[in-house]
Design a protein around this motif. Structure first.
Motif, PDB file in Angstrom:
ATOM      1  N   PHE A  40       0.885  -1.027  -0.129  1.00 46.37           N
ATOM      2  CA  PHE A  40      -0.126  -0.276  -0.133  1.00 46.37           C
ATOM      3  C   PHE A  40       0.901   1.051   0.130  1.00 46.37           C
ATOM      4  N   PRO A  41       0.970   2.033  -1.145  1.00 46.14           N
ATOM      5  CA  PRO A  41       2.024   3.015  -1.214  1.00 46.14           C
ATOM      6  C   PRO A  41       1.945   4.251  -0.369  1.00 46.14           C
ATOM      7  N   HIS A  42       0.512   4.240   0.239  1.00 46.29           N
ATOM      8  CA  HIS A  42       0.413   5.454   1.171  1.00 46.29           C
ATOM      9  C   HIS A  42       0.633   5.338   2.549  1.00 46.29           C
ATOM     10  N   LEU A  43       1.310   3.972   2.702  1.00 50.90           N
ATOM     11  CA  LEU A  43       1.246   3.619   4.325  1.00 50.90           C
ATOM     12  C   LEU A  43       2.950   3.058   4.150  1.00 50.90           C
ATOM     13  N   THR A  44       3.415   3.521   5.497  1.00 52.77           N
ATOM     14  CA  THR A  44       4.802   3.264   5.500  1.00 52.77           C
ATOM     15  C   THR A  44       4.992   1.681   5.729  1.00 52.77           C
TER      16      THR A  44
END
Lengths: 297, 253
Positions: free
Chosen positions: B102-106
């Motif tokens: 998930f690109p919006h999460l670290t």
């Protein structure tokens, strides 16, 4: 040739005379226009300053902001609902979403506003109950429930919902299908996936056009004067119909619209930054970088 | 004890294209199975059928003794509720060719999202476990990095950690190293090797013949939607009997 490797070559830069000429011409025209307004004997500057901070005008401007924020909020919620309906596997829900968008995008906003304003003529009373039975929980005169402000908010929200539904749908479609698969494989439900995985990523695509919609909404509230909502434009034109200073009050209204659109577009860059989290490699988080970089001449 | 997977005559078609033409396969607990085959042979589709990302058209697929995506009563198969399918999937880890982090999460947030949101594990517990997993995949220092800041190999190792955080009973790998630069493949395979040694049941669709030979308990060669040949790596890779297997092994070695 003393220097065989050409390290001392003189370069003559290409001249761009038309850049200078066109710029000078436009500055001249703009200056002349501003001067004509400022120096015109036909515009009474005292009236402008008198009404600029007039209490009634300020109240109307505040009402305009409230109408904008309320209609935009309801419109956005509708947009998400209809975008999801349009993308659902249920053919009836899909058809309803298509019809809704088609209808509210396909008729003029002004027409919709007048329609909601006149709703009391078609339905003199509003009832809440079970259709086709005698069960009624609530019944009231339409004119009492549907004040001009409520009618205006309904009209603006429904119209906005239709436009924004397409923006939200485009945002959802922009998220890679692999994201949904990964979420499924981790046991996430479709609602959870939409809320936590898909929508946060779609926001990146949704926010810039929604900023546009917000500003457009702020200006569309001026149409509510036809159902006698005393927003900014209605108030200033009411004043000018009494003192006949039409142009002066247009300047007053224009000034406040500009102030409001400018202030209300500030949160956009904050939101873009927040939802852009993770989409820029480290260090290039500054969105001005690309804009400020000079195009090499 | 039942097998981890029992596939009986599994069929799947997309339109008129018959992708799986009756797959019979059992995988026992703790077994590492490598699926080999040319592209279009149906091996990825079969893998995706196991966790119901694709719904099978015929045959039966049991995972840990229970039918995947269907309930049998009254002599009929009833489609399960989506929530029940989600529950089944939560116990099956999957690693994708293109990572699908998930690109919006670290990295850390990627790992704790499902344990916290799906299993209801407390955040502090999930974070502790996630840090543990990041250490296991050799990425302790990358917890706060976003996927875009990681190399492909690092992303894939985070993806493995993300799947392991759900404590699955079975791990599916869909060509986990195919999208990686050659020098990054080794790190990912190392992590998978350790996982295999720990006793995890694994099904790996791969083109890494070396990995299959070294780690797999059994190799299955698929082509044209059927299992053509299966056996130990020594049998299938080093001494294939079927002509199609021979041709394939020669082309990839």
């Amino acid at each position: 040739m003393s220097d065989q490797r050409h390290t001392n070559d003189v370069v003559v830069k290409l001249k761009h005379p038309w850049r200078w000429i066109s710029a000078a011409l436009l500055v001249l025209i703009g200056g002349a226009f501003v001067y004509s307004l400022v120096s015109s004997p036909n515009i009474n500057h005292d009236i402008i300053f008198k009404y600029l901070f007039n209490g009634k005008v300020i109240d109307a401007a505040i009402l305009t902001v409230v109408l904008t924020i309320v209609s935009m909020t309801i419109g956005t919620i509708l947009a998400v609902i209809f975008a999801v309906m349009r993308l659902s596997a249920n053919p009836i829900l899909k058809a309803i979403a298509v019809l809704y968008v088609g209808f509210f995008r396909g008729t003029p906003l002004l027409l919709q506003i007048v329609f909601w304003g006149y709703l009391g003529i078609i339905y003199p009373t509003i009832q809440l109950g079970i259709p086709f039975t005698d069960v009624v929980w609530f019944s009231e005169k339409t004119s009492l429930v549907l004040t001009s402000i409520t009618a205006g908010i309904i009209a603006l929200s429904l119209n906005e919902g239709a436009y924004a539904a397409e923006i939200v749908r485009a945002g959802i479609l922009s998220v890679d299908a692999g994201q949904t698969e990964a979420a499924k494989s981790l046991g996430m439900s479709s609602g959870y996936t939409l809320r936590r995985i898909v929508l946060p990523q779609a926001m990146r695509v949704i926010i810039p056009p929604m900023g546009n919609e917000f500003i457009s909404m702020l200006k569309s509230t001026s149409l509510l004067q036809v159902v006698s909502v005393m927003e900014l434009y209605a108030r200033t034109s009411q004043i000018s119909s009494q003192n006949l200073a039409q142009v002066e009050l247009l300047v007053v209204a224009g000034f406040w619209y500009l102030v409001m659109t400018t202030v209300l577009s500030w949160p956009q860059s904050y939101l873009e930054k927040r939802y852009g989290r993770g989409f820029q490699p480290s260090g290039s988080g500054n969105r001005w970088f690309g804009l400020n970089r000079k195009v090499s001449a | 004890m039942t097998n981890m997977i029992e596939a009986i005559g599994v069929r799947k078609h997309f339109g008129s294209n018959q992708v799986l033409k009756g797959i019979d396969l059992t995988v026992s607990r703790g077994e590492v199975l490598c699926l080999l085959g040319p592209s279009g042979s149906g091996k990825s589709t079969f893998l995706r059928c196991i966790n119901h990302l694709e719904i099978i058209d015929g045959g039966r697929l049991y995972v840990d003794g229970s039918l995947m995506g269907f309930e049998e009563h009254g002599g009929k198969l009833h489609e399960m509720k989506l929530s029940a399918i989600a529950k089944q999937r939560a116990d099956i880890g999957m690693v994708f060719q293109r990572f699908n982090l998930f690109p919006h999460l670290t990295a850390l947030e990627n790992i704790i999202e499902a344990p916290v949101g799906v299993r209801g594990v407390s955040k502090s517990e999930a974070v502790a476990r996630a840090k543990d997993l990041l250490e296991q995949v050799g990425l302790s220092d990358k917890a706060d990095h976003f996927p875009a800041q990681l190399s492909g190999g690092q992303q894939q190792r985070v993806a493995i950690a993300r799947a392991l955080a759900m404590e699955p009973k079975l791990m599916l790998f869909d060509e986990p190293t195919s999208a990686l630069d050659p020098e990054l493949v080794g790190d990912v395979l190392d992590v998978m090797r350790k996982l295999a040694e720990s006793g995890m049941t694994m099904i790996v669709v791969t083109h890494e013949i070396g990995f299959a030979r070294e780690v797999a308990d059994r190799v299955v060669f698929m082509d044209g939607g059927v299992v053509v040949e299966q056996g130990s790596p020594a049998q299938v890779i080093d001494n294939p009997q079927n002509e199609r297997t021979k041709a394939f092994i020669n082309s990839v070695l």
